[in-house]
Design a protein around this motif. Sequence first.
Motif, PDB file in Angstrom:
ATOM      1  N   GLY A  92       0.794  -1.223   0.000  1.00  0.00           N
ATOM      2  CA  GLY A  92       0.000   0.000   0.000  1.00  0.00           C
ATOM      3  C   GLY A  92       0.829   1.277   0.000  1.00  0.00           C
ATOM      4  N   LYS A  93       2.146   1.149  -0.139  1.00  0.00           N
ATOM      5  CA  LYS A  93       3.030   2.314  -0.147  1.00  0.00           C
ATOM      6  C   LYS A  93       3.040   2.941  -1.540  1.00  0.00           C
ATOM      7  CE  LYS A  93       7.832   3.614   0.505  1.00  0.00           C
ATOM      8  NZ  LYS A  93       9.199   3.126   0.609  1.00  0.00           N
ATOM      9  N   ARG A  94       2.879   4.268  -1.577  1.00  0.00           N
ATOM     10  CA  ARG A  94       2.943   4.991  -2.847  1.00  0.00           C
ATOM     11  C   ARG A  94       4.365   4.937  -3.390  1.00  0.00           C
ATOM     12  NH1 ARG A  94       0.655  11.017  -3.188  1.00  0.00           N
ATOM     13  NH2 ARG A  94       1.631  11.086  -5.213  1.00  0.00           N
ATOM     14  N   VAL A  95       4.510   4.530  -4.658  1.00  0.00           N
ATOM     15  CA  VAL A  95       5.840   4.355  -5.224  1.00  0.00           C
ATOM     16  C   VAL A  95       5.923   4.892  -6.647  1.00  0.00           C
ATOM     17  CG1 VAL A  95       6.439   2.323  -3.843  1.00  0.00           C
ATOM     18  CG2 VAL A  95       5.306   2.034  -6.036  1.00  0.00           C
ATOM     19  N   GLU A  96       7.152   5.199  -7.013  1.00  0.00           N
ATOM     20  CA  GLU A  96       7.559   5.429  -8.389  1.00  0.00           C
ATOM     21  C   GLU A  96       8.631   4.370  -8.609  1.00  0.00           C
ATOM     22  OE1 GLU A  96       9.858   8.762 -11.118  1.00  0.00           O
ATOM     23  OE2 GLU A  96       9.521   9.159  -9.001  1.00  0.00           O
ATOM     24  N   ALA A  97       8.327   3.359  -9.415  1.00  0.00           N
ATOM     25  CA  ALA A  97       9.229   2.220  -9.570  1.00  0.00           C
ATOM     26  C   ALA A  97       9.616   2.054 -11.037  1.00  0.00           C
ATOM     27  CB  ALA A  97       8.558   0.957  -9.058  1.00  0.00           C
ATOM     28  N   PHE A  98      10.800   1.508 -11.240  1.00  0.00           N
ATOM     29  CA  PHE A  98      11.320   1.289 -12.587  1.00  0.00           C
ATOM     30  C   PHE A  98      11.514  -0.194 -12.825  1.00  0.00           C
ATOM     31  CE2 PHE A  98      12.275   5.539 -11.392  1.00  0.00           C
ATOM     32  CZ  PHE A  98      12.128   6.262 -12.548  1.00  0.00           C
ATOM     33  N   PHE A  99      11.181  -0.621 -14.044  1.00  0.00           N
ATOM     34  CA  PHE A  99      11.257  -2.035 -14.387  1.00  0.00           C
ATOM     35  C   PHE A  99      11.973  -2.227 -15.712  1.00  0.00           C
ATOM     36  CE2 PHE A  99       7.793  -1.626 -11.462  1.00  0.00           C
ATOM     37  CZ  PHE A  99       7.890  -2.756 -10.669  1.00  0.00           C
ATOM     38  N   ASP A 100      12.786  -3.287 -15.752  1.00  0.00           N
ATOM     39  CA  ASP A 100      13.465  -3.695 -16.970  1.00  0.00           C
ATOM     40  C   ASP A 100      12.389  -4.084 -17.986  1.00  0.00           C
ATOM     41  OD1 ASP A 100      14.551  -5.714 -18.858  1.00  0.00           O
ATOM     42  OD2 ASP A 100      16.388  -5.488 -17.687  1.00  0.00           O
ATOM     43  N   PRO A 101      12.404  -3.516 -19.186  1.00  0.00           N
ATOM     44  CA  PRO A 101      11.333  -3.764 -20.143  1.00  0.00           C
ATOM     45  C   PRO A 101      11.371  -5.151 -20.788  1.00  0.00           C
ATOM     46  CG  PRO A 101      13.003  -2.382 -21.125  1.00  0.00           C
ATOM     47  CD  PRO A 101      13.374  -2.553 -19.674  1.00  0.00           C
ATOM     48  N   LYS A 102      12.449  -5.870 -20.605  1.00  0.00           N
ATOM     49  CA  LYS A 102      12.566  -7.205 -21.186  1.00  0.00           C
ATOM     50  C   LYS A 102      12.273  -8.297 -20.159  1.00  0.00           C
ATOM     51  CE  LYS A 102      15.763 -10.005 -23.919  1.00  0.00           C
ATOM     52  NZ  LYS A 102      17.073 -10.031 -24.579  1.00  0.00           N
ATOM     53  N   THR A 103      12.775  -8.115 -18.927  1.00  0.00           N
ATOM     54  CA  THR A 103      12.623  -9.142 -17.891  1.00  0.00           C
ATOM     55  C   THR A 103      11.558  -8.811 -16.855  1.00  0.00           C
ATOM     56  OG1 THR A 103      14.258  -8.133 -16.418  1.00  0.00           O
ATOM     57  CG2 THR A 103      15.091  -9.673 -18.103  1.00  0.00           C
ATOM     58  N   PHE A 104      11.145  -7.546 -16.804  1.00  0.00           N
ATOM     59  CA  PHE A 104      10.214  -7.024 -15.801  1.00  0.00           C
ATOM     60  C   PHE A 104      10.786  -7.058 -14.389  1.00  0.00           C
ATOM     61  CE2 PHE A 104       6.263  -8.096 -18.574  1.00  0.00           C
ATOM     62  CZ  PHE A 104       6.523  -7.005 -19.371  1.00  0.00           C
ATOM     63  N   GLU A 105      12.094  -7.209 -14.255  1.00  0.00           N
ATOM     64  CA  GLU A 105      12.732  -7.124 -12.948  1.00  0.00           C
ATOM     65  C   GLU A 105      12.705  -5.656 -12.511  1.00  0.00           C
ATOM     66  OE1 GLU A 105      14.204  -9.546 -10.999  1.00  0.00           O
ATOM     67  OE2 GLU A 105      13.376 -11.005 -12.420  1.00  0.00           O
ATOM     68  N   ARG A 106      12.465  -5.435 -11.227  1.00  0.00           N
ATOM     69  CA  ARG A 106      12.488  -4.069 -10.705  1.00  0.00           C
ATOM     70  C   ARG A 106      13.936  -3.579 -10.655  1.00  0.00           C
ATOM     71  NH1 ARG A 106       9.379  -1.606  -5.424  1.00  0.00           N
ATOM     72  NH2 ARG A 106      10.095   0.522  -5.756  1.00  0.00           N
ATOM     73  N   VAL A 107      14.146  -2.357 -11.094  1.00  0.00           N
ATOM     74  CA  VAL A 107      15.482  -1.755 -11.112  1.00  0.00           C
ATOM     75  C   VAL A 107      15.535  -0.695 -10.030  1.00  0.00           C
ATOM     76  CG1 VAL A 107      17.155  -0.492 -12.516  1.00  0.00           C
ATOM     77  CG2 VAL A 107      15.665  -2.191 -13.593  1.00  0.00           C
ATOM     78  N   GLU A 108      16.481  -0.835  -9.130  1.00  0.00           N
ATOM     79  CA  GLU A 108      16.630   0.085  -8.011  1.00  0.00           C
ATOM     80  C   GLU A 108      17.675   1.144  -8.324  1.00  0.00           C
ATOM     81  OE1 GLU A 108      14.665  -0.025  -5.396  1.00  0.00           O
ATOM     82  OE2 GLU A 108      13.738  -1.957  -5.845  1.00  0.00           O
ATOM     83  N   GLU A 109      17.632   2.234  -7.567  1.00  0.00           N
ATOM     84  CA  GLU A 109      18.637   3.283  -7.712  1.00  0.00           C
ATOM     85  C   GLU A 109      19.989   2.745  -7.309  1.00  0.00           C
ATOM     86  OE1 GLU A 109      17.953   7.298  -6.421  1.00  0.00           O
ATOM     87  OE2 GLU A 109      15.822   6.863  -6.205  1.00  0.00           O
ATOM     88  N   LYS A 110      21.031   3.271  -7.948  1.00  0.00           N
ATOM     89  CA  LYS A 110      22.404   2.853  -7.630  1.00  0.00           C
ATOM     90  C   LYS A 110      23.045   3.844  -6.697  1.00  0.00           C
ATOM     91  CE  LYS A 110      23.060   0.317 -11.823  1.00  0.00           C
ATOM     92  NZ  LYS A 110      23.888  -0.060 -12.858  1.00  0.00           N
TER      93      LYS A 110
END
Length: 90
Positions: free
Chosen positions: A72-90
Amino acid sequence: MHKLLTRTLPLALALVAGNALAHGNVQCPKYPKTEWRPHTELQEKLVKDGWTVRRMEKTDTCYEVYGKDPQGKRVEAFFDPKTFERVEEK
């Protein structure tokens, strides 16, 4: 009116600048667009996993999702468009 403007304008500019920098450290692998899976497939997967998807955008290398995660946490998340793995900030 002048005081209101001088107080709110810097805040508004800070918010805009913050959003522009919010995902400056997120880097998805670069794939040709022909290898990207459809964003609707990602949305269906996320909803099945308990997410609430409010909006999705395509960046140059990622799918960007705005919504709520399964907790239920509001998020802005990024996902790899080929694998759909979530990509985190470095």
